[in-house]
Design a protein around this motif. Structure first.
Motif, PDB file in Angstrom:
ATOM      1  N   LYS A  22      10.458 -46.911  25.100  1.00  0.00           N
ATOM      2  CA  LYS A  22      10.829 -46.930  26.517  1.00  0.00           C
ATOM      3  C   LYS A  22      10.000 -45.938  27.326  1.00  0.00           C
ATOM      4  O   LYS A  22       9.607 -46.218  28.450  1.00  0.00           O
ATOM      5  N   SER A  23       9.755 -44.769  26.751  1.00  0.00           N
ATOM      6  CA  SER A  23       8.996 -43.737  27.465  1.00  0.00           C
ATOM      7  C   SER A  23       7.512 -44.028  27.459  1.00  0.00           C
ATOM      8  O   SER A  23       6.801 -43.707  28.405  1.00  0.00           O
ATOM      9  N   GLY A  24       7.048 -44.615  26.361  1.00  0.00           N
ATOM     10  CA  GLY A  24       5.615 -44.774  26.183  1.00  0.00           C
ATOM     11  C   GLY A  24       5.008 -43.421  25.853  1.00  0.00           C
ATOM     12  O   GLY A  24       5.644 -42.380  26.012  1.00  0.00           O
ATOM     13  N   LEU A  25       3.832 -43.451  25.358  1.00  0.00           N
ATOM     14  CA  LEU A  25       3.140 -42.215  25.007  1.00  0.00           C
ATOM     15  C   LEU A  25       1.989 -42.036  25.981  1.00  0.00           C
ATOM     16  O   LEU A  25       1.201 -42.958  26.188  1.00  0.00           O
ATOM     17  N   PRO A  26       1.884 -40.879  26.621  1.00  0.00           N
ATOM     18  CA  PRO A  26       0.758 -40.674  27.529  1.00  0.00           C
ATOM     19  C   PRO A  26      -0.556 -40.857  26.780  1.00  0.00           C
ATOM     20  O   PRO A  26      -0.688 -40.448  25.631  1.00  0.00           O
ATOM     21  N   GLN A  27      -1.494 -41.487  27.420  1.00  0.00           N
ATOM     22  CA  GLN A  27      -2.805 -41.706  26.813  1.00  0.00           C
ATOM     23  C   GLN A  27      -3.661 -40.486  27.103  1.00  0.00           C
ATOM     24  O   GLN A  27      -4.431 -40.448  28.049  1.00  0.00           O
ATOM     25  N   VAL A  28      -3.476 -39.482  26.286  1.00  0.00           N
ATOM     26  CA  VAL A  28      -4.072 -38.173  26.491  1.00  0.00           C
ATOM     27  C   VAL A  28      -5.588 -38.213  26.327  1.00  0.00           C
ATOM     28  O   VAL A  28      -6.117 -38.925  25.476  1.00  0.00           O
ATOM     29  N   CYS A  29      -6.275 -37.479  27.189  1.00  0.00           N
ATOM     30  CA  CYS A  29      -7.735 -37.341  27.131  1.00  0.00           C
ATOM     31  C   CYS A  29      -8.120 -36.161  28.023  1.00  0.00           C
ATOM     32  O   CYS A  29      -7.252 -35.496  28.587  1.00  0.00           O
ATOM     33  N   ASP A  30      -9.406 -35.924  28.189  1.00  0.00           N
ATOM     34  CA  ASP A  30      -9.861 -34.812  29.028  1.00  0.00           C
ATOM     35  C   ASP A  30      -9.320 -34.918  30.452  1.00  0.00           C
ATOM     36  O   ASP A  30      -8.924 -33.925  31.049  1.00  0.00           O
ATOM     37  N   SER A  31      -9.306 -36.141  31.008  1.00  0.00           N
ATOM     38  CA  SER A  31      -8.867 -36.310  32.392  1.00  0.00           C
ATOM     39  C   SER A  31      -7.356 -36.495  32.518  1.00  0.00           C
ATOM     40  O   SER A  31      -6.820 -36.495  33.618  1.00  0.00           O
ATOM     41  N   CYS A  32      -6.663 -36.642  31.395  1.00  0.00           N
ATOM     42  CA  CYS A  32      -5.212 -36.836  31.413  1.00  0.00           C
ATOM     43  C   CYS A  32      -4.563 -36.009  30.294  1.00  0.00           C
ATOM     44  O   CYS A  32      -4.039 -36.559  29.328  1.00  0.00           O
ATOM     45  N   PRO A  33      -4.604 -34.681  30.424  1.00  0.00           N
ATOM     46  CA  PRO A  33      -4.056 -33.836  29.353  1.00  0.00           C
ATOM     47  C   PRO A  33      -2.525 -33.837  29.342  1.00  0.00           C
ATOM     48  O   PRO A  33      -1.888 -34.169  30.330  1.00  0.00           O
ATOM     49  N   VAL A  34      -1.961 -33.483  28.218  1.00  0.00           N
ATOM     50  CA  VAL A  34      -0.515 -33.341  28.073  1.00  0.00           C
ATOM     51  C   VAL A  34      -0.125 -31.961  28.581  1.00  0.00           C
ATOM     52  O   VAL A  34      -0.675 -30.954  28.135  1.00  0.00           O
ATOM     53  N   LYS A  35       0.813 -31.939  29.545  1.00  0.00           N
ATOM     54  CA  LYS A  35       1.232 -30.675  30.138  1.00  0.00           C
ATOM     55  C   LYS A  35       2.742 -30.483  30.118  1.00  0.00           C
ATOM     56  O   LYS A  35       3.218 -29.366  30.026  1.00  0.00           O
ATOM     57  N   THR A  36       3.503 -31.555  30.230  1.00  0.00           N
ATOM     58  CA  THR A  36       4.953 -31.431  30.400  1.00  0.00           C
ATOM     59  C   THR A  36       5.665 -31.241  29.059  1.00  0.00           C
ATOM     60  O   THR A  36       5.192 -31.712  28.020  1.00  0.00           O
ATOM     61  N   PRO A  37       6.811 -30.576  29.076  1.00  0.00           N
ATOM     62  CA  PRO A  37       7.590 -30.432  27.831  1.00  0.00           C
ATOM     63  C   PRO A  37       7.970 -31.777  27.211  1.00  0.00           C
ATOM     64  O   PRO A  37       7.952 -31.922  25.992  1.00  0.00           O
ATOM     65  N   LYS A  38       8.281 -32.772  28.038  1.00  0.00           N
ATOM     66  CA  LYS A  38       8.631 -34.112  27.532  1.00  0.00           C
ATOM     67  C   LYS A  38       7.461 -34.702  26.746  1.00  0.00           C
ATOM     68  O   LYS A  38       7.636 -35.219  25.640  1.00  0.00           O
ATOM     69  N   ASP A  39       6.262 -34.633  27.309  1.00  0.00           N
ATOM     70  CA  ASP A  39       5.090 -35.189  26.641  1.00  0.00           C
ATOM     71  C   ASP A  39       4.757 -34.412  25.365  1.00  0.00           C
ATOM     72  O   ASP A  39       4.368 -34.984  24.360  1.00  0.00           O
ATOM     73  N   HIS A  40       4.931 -33.089  25.399  1.00  0.00           N
ATOM     74  CA  HIS A  40       4.727 -32.280  24.198  1.00  0.00           C
ATOM     75  C   HIS A  40       5.698 -32.709  23.105  1.00  0.00           C
ATOM     76  O   HIS A  40       5.318 -32.836  21.941  1.00  0.00           O
ATOM     77  N   LEU A  41       6.962 -32.953  23.474  1.00  0.00           N
ATOM     78  CA  LEU A  41       7.963 -33.394  22.509  1.00  0.00           C
ATOM     79  C   LEU A  41       7.581 -34.750  21.922  1.00  0.00           C
ATOM     80  O   LEU A  41       7.616 -34.940  20.703  1.00  0.00           O
TER      81      LEU A  41
END
Length: 164
Positions: A22-41
């Motif tokens: 449901k949340s999906g996983l952020p497509q992390v890269c140089d231009s879209c880094p993981v920053k939020t606690p939710k995304d880290h989790l």
């Protein structure tokens, strides 16, 4: 923890799988880094969820959005002559796409002797407020049979010989 016979365990895995889908996983890269606690989790649990969920192929599109089709090689035989007394990783020169499964055949002498298969070559664990890839992208699999199916959610170089 893998306790597939336990209903509580199965329920937790199912709930976590639903949350990831449901949340999906952020497509992390140089231009879209993981920053939020939710995304880290999400990034901290997704690899393990992928390994234990009943149908990992069903959640793969929710985890890796742009997974291009790569050429597939069938029945590739690679012979590696290894003579080492210390831990050493030797590349096959092969690459597995994210979530791609492959079968490997190993000599009987390597089975249950501490030898491992490694998929992915980035063995560092990222621990930062902002990350530009999953914190752990390397998978090491103990050789427990002559023929094994292996994969890594994140894909990577295929390094099948790690000495005990």
């Amino acid at each position: 923890m893998n306790a597939k016979e336990c209903s509580s365990y199965t329920q937790v895995v199912s709930s976590l799988t639903d949350i990831v889908m449901k949340s999906g996983l952020p497509q992390v890269c140089d231009s879209c880094p993981v920053k939020t606690p939710k995304d880290h989790l999400l990034f901290s649990v997704v690899t393990e969820i992928y390994k234990v969920c009943p149908n990992p192929d069903a959640i793969l599109p929710y985890l890796i959005k742009d997974n291009p089709l790569m050429p597939v090689v069938y029945d590739q035989t690679i012979k590696i002559d290894v003579n080492t007394a210390a831990e050493e990783w030797i590349s096959t020169g092969l690459y597995l796409s994210p979530g791609m499964k492959t079968y490997i055949a190993m000599p009987e002498e390597m089975v249950n002797k501490g030898w491992k298969i490694q998929i992915g070559c980035q063995t560092d664990r990222l621990n930062a407020t902002v990350i530009k890839r999953a914190s752990w992208v390397c998978e090491r699999i103990l050789i427990t049979a002559q023929m094994m199916q292996v994969c890594n959610l994140w894909g990577g170089a295929h390094l099948p010989v790690g000495s005990p």
